[in-house]
Design an enzyme around this catalytic site. Structure first.
Site, PDB file in Angstrom:
ATOM      1  N   HIS A   1     -26.507  68.136 -78.925  1.00  0.00           N
ATOM      2  CA  HIS A   1     -27.056  68.957 -80.118  1.00  0.00           C
ATOM      3  C   HIS A   1     -27.161  67.900 -81.203  1.00  0.00           C
ATOM      4  CE1 HIS A   1     -22.765  69.147 -80.209  1.00  0.00           C
ATOM      5  NE2 HIS A   1     -22.642  69.124 -81.608  1.00  0.00           N
TER       6      HIS A   1
ATOM      7  N   GLU B   1     -17.715  67.815 -80.019  1.00  0.00           N
ATOM      8  CA  GLU B   1     -16.943  68.993 -79.509  1.00  0.00           C
ATOM      9  C   GLU B   1     -17.489  69.948 -78.754  1.00  0.00           C
ATOM     10  OE1 GLU B   1     -16.066  70.746 -83.703  1.00  0.00           O
ATOM     11  OE2 GLU B   1     -14.341  69.268 -84.145  1.00  0.00           O
ATOM     12  N   VAL B   2     -18.671  70.158 -78.618  1.00  0.00           N
ATOM     13  CA  VAL B   2     -19.206  70.802 -77.776  1.00  0.00           C
ATOM     14  C   VAL B   2     -20.074  69.992 -76.537  1.00  0.00           C
ATOM     15  CG1 VAL B   2     -21.135  72.849 -77.236  1.00  0.00           C
ATOM     16  CG2 VAL B   2     -19.584  72.542 -79.482  1.00  0.00           C
TER      17      VAL B   2
ATOM     18  N   HIS C   1     -27.661  67.547 -85.313  1.00  0.00           N
ATOM     19  CA  HIS C   1     -27.518  68.265 -86.677  1.00  0.00           C
ATOM     20  C   HIS C   1     -28.657  67.772 -87.577  1.00  0.00           C
ATOM     21  CE1 HIS C   1     -23.259  69.354 -85.886  1.00  0.00           C
ATOM     22  NE2 HIS C   1     -23.332  68.440 -85.172  1.00  0.00           N
TER      23      HIS C   1
ATOM     24  N   ASP D   1     -25.966  76.361 -88.498  1.00  0.00           N
ATOM     25  CA  ASP D   1     -24.788  76.033 -88.187  1.00  0.00           C
ATOM     26  C   ASP D   1     -23.714  77.141 -88.830  1.00  0.00           C
ATOM     27  OD1 ASP D   1     -21.875  74.996 -88.236  1.00  0.00           O
ATOM     28  OD2 ASP D   1     -23.029  73.226 -87.302  1.00  0.00           O
ATOM     29  N   ILE D   2     -22.783  77.624 -88.236  1.00  0.00           N
ATOM     30  CA  ILE D   2     -22.029  78.932 -88.553  1.00  0.00           C
ATOM     31  C   ILE D   2     -20.884  78.123 -89.611  1.00  0.00           C
ATOM     32  CG2 ILE D   2     -22.224  80.200 -86.644  1.00  0.00           C
ATOM     33  CD1 ILE D   2     -19.192  79.319 -85.757  1.00  0.00           C
TER      34      ILE D   2
ATOM     35  N   ASN E   1     -23.507  63.405 -82.322  1.00  0.00           N
ATOM     36  CA  ASN E   1     -22.012  62.808 -82.211  1.00  0.00           C
ATOM     37  C   ASN E   1     -22.199  62.752 -80.446  1.00  0.00           C
ATOM     38  OD1 ASN E   1     -21.027  62.819 -84.651  1.00  0.00           O
ATOM     39  ND2 ASN E   1     -20.634  64.779 -84.490  1.00  0.00           N
TER      40      ASN E   1
END
Length: 125
Positions: free
Chosen positions: A110, A105-106, A112, A39-40, A97
């Site tokens: 995905h 948010e995307v 995490h 993750d950035i 999420n």
């Protein structure tokens, strides 16, 4: 900004662009079904994202439309990445999420993977 996971897949999202090689990522695992990268904006010493290679908006979308091979491959990729990072000994947390209230948010499924420190309570109040 949280997204609506009931909308159609948007192939201009950041993860779709990473999958197409248009944006860089710090890749740590890839196979035919999944891609994993750091993750950035990490929230723990280990913070990895694992995404399926197919165009799935959310877990709901993925569980309804993905093939059995995609599902098995994605779940196995999540486990392999956690083991490769040696997180199973001390423990780790998976988080996906889904939707506005969860803060997705995307608009690409995905997961995490968090680890490397005590992670505290499951939900902040």
């Amino acid at each position: 900004m949280p997204i609506d996971p009931t909308k159609p897949y948007d192939d201009s999202n950041i993860f779709a662009r990473i999958l197409r090689g248009e944006l860089p990522c710090k890749r740590i695992y890839e196979d035919e079904h999944a891609l994993a990268f750091h993750d950035i904006n990490p929230l723990a010493p280990v913070h990895i994202l694992v995404i399926p290679k197919g165009p799935y908006v959310s877990w709901d979308d993925f569980s309804a439309r993905a093939s059995d091979a995609e599902m098995a491959g994605f779940v196995r990729a999540v486990g392999k990445v956690a083991r490769d990072q040696q997180l199973e000994v001390q423990g780790y947390r998976l988080l996906a999420n889904i939707g506005k209230r969860a803060g997705q948010e995307v608009p690409h499924l995905h997961v995490h993977i968090f680890g490397g420190q005590p992670l505290g309570p499951m939900l902040a109040r």
